[in-house]
Scaffold this active site. Structure first.
Site, PDB file in Angstrom:
ATOM      1  N   TYR A   1       0.806  -1.234   0.000  1.00  0.00           N
ATOM      2  CA  TYR A   1       0.000   0.000   0.000  1.00  0.00           C
ATOM      3  C   TYR A   1       0.837   1.282   0.000  1.00  0.00           C
ATOM      4  CZ  TYR A   1      -3.939  -3.074   1.066  1.00  0.00           C
ATOM      5  OH  TYR A   1      -4.904  -4.045   1.008  1.00  0.00           O
TER       6      TYR A   1
ATOM      7  N   HIS B   1      -9.084   1.788  -5.894  1.00  0.00           N
ATOM      8  CA  HIS B   1      -8.324   0.859  -5.060  1.00  0.00           C
ATOM      9  C   HIS B   1      -6.846   1.178  -5.225  1.00  0.00           C
ATOM     10  CE1 HIS B   1     -11.844  -1.494  -4.173  1.00  0.00           C
ATOM     11  NE2 HIS B   1     -12.168  -1.375  -5.442  1.00  0.00           N
TER      12      HIS B   1
HETATM   13  O1  CA2 Z   1      -6.326  -1.615  -2.680  1.00  0.00           O
HETATM   14  C1  CA2 Z   1      -7.208  -1.063  -2.023  1.00  0.00           C
HETATM   15  O2  CA2 Z   1      -7.307   0.161  -1.904  1.00  0.00           O
HETATM   16  C2  CA2 Z   1      -8.193  -1.915  -1.216  1.00  0.00           C
HETATM   17  O3  CA2 Z   1      -9.480  -1.310  -1.329  1.00  0.00           O
HETATM   18  C3  CA2 Z   1      -7.719  -1.901   0.215  1.00  0.00           C
HETATM   19  C4  CA2 Z   1      -8.543  -2.793   1.139  1.00  0.00           C
HETATM   20  C5  CA2 Z   1      -8.696  -4.205   0.560  1.00  0.00           C
HETATM   21  O4  CA2 Z   1      -9.615  -4.948   1.353  1.00  0.00           O
HETATM   22  C6  CA2 Z   1      -9.214  -4.160  -0.880  1.00  0.00           C
HETATM   23  O5  CA2 Z   1      -9.262  -5.489  -1.376  1.00  0.00           O
HETATM   24  C7  CA2 Z   1      -8.287  -3.325  -1.751  1.00  0.00           C
HETATM   25  C8  CA2 Z   1      -7.880  -2.914   2.510  1.00  0.00           C
HETATM   26  C9  CA2 Z   1      -7.678  -1.608   3.192  1.00  0.00           C
HETATM   27  C10 CA2 Z   1      -6.804  -1.838   4.382  1.00  0.00           C
HETATM   28  O6  CA2 Z   1      -6.283  -0.632   4.801  1.00  0.00           O
HETATM   29  C11 CA2 Z   1      -4.961  -0.579   5.122  1.00  0.00           C
HETATM   30  C12 CA2 Z   1      -4.628  -0.506   6.421  1.00  0.00           C
HETATM   31  C13 CA2 Z   1      -3.298  -0.414   6.773  1.00  0.00           C
HETATM   32  C14 CA2 Z   1      -2.335  -0.369   5.820  1.00  0.00           C
HETATM   33  C15 CA2 Z   1      -2.695  -0.455   4.513  1.00  0.00           C
HETATM   34  C16 CA2 Z   1      -4.014  -0.553   4.148  1.00  0.00           C
END
Ligand code: CA2
Length: 150
Positions: A24, A102
């Protein structure tokens, strides 16, 4: 009167930049907000930027976007992408363009991340551009609503 783009973020994104940076990146949600405001300002647009871990709160905010006649709505539904018919139903009520974002390319990841209910109500989907996807989404909405660069 200036037009507002709502930027809504789903569960766990408040922790962006603190976990799994290899997937991320290192930017925080505050960085994403700054990027969204700077991008929108180029087109004379305002941003209403929010995050919630609660599905119903996101639904209420989408209804608020409808009532306040938002110019557009960007949403990263995060974990609700693959489950939330309630968010989809709320998005269907909006006339303004919706862009789904995303950070990662969900299609390159586990099978369960591939299907999105939200996509059914989205004019466009950005996936895999990192946080730049938010800036691209706002630029795309500016184009859709005919907002010109200042
Ligand atoms: O890639 C994306 O932006 C997602 O929407 C992120 C979601 C995941 O469930 C989707 O499949 C794809 C997860 C968000 C989690 O948030 C985070 C927390 C801490 C560090 C990084 C991301």
């Amino acid at each position: 009167m200036s037009q507002t783009v709502f930027v809504l973020n789903g569960p766990n994104l408040n922790l962006l930049g603190t976990r799994e940076p290899e997937k991320y990146g290192h930017s925080t949600l505050a960085d994403v907000e700054k990027l969204c405001r700077a991008t929108a300002a180029r087109f004379g647009l305002e941003v209403d930027f929010r995050q919630s871990n609660i599905e119903g709160e996101l639904v209420t905010w989408i209804q608020e976007a409808l009532i306040k006649k938002a110019a557009g709505l960007v949403i990263n539904p995060a974990g609700y992408t693959t489950t939330s018919i309630a968010i989809l139903d709320a998005l269907f009520m909006l006339k303004a363009p919706v862009v789904e974002v995303h950070i990662t390319n969900i299609h390159q990841r586990e099978e369960f991340r591939h299907h999105s209910y939200v996509s059914k109500a989205a004019k466009a989907v950005m996936a895999g551009f990192g946080i730049d996807g938010y800036a691209l989404a706002i630029t795309g909405i500016a184009g859709m609503i005919g907002a010109k660069a200042k």
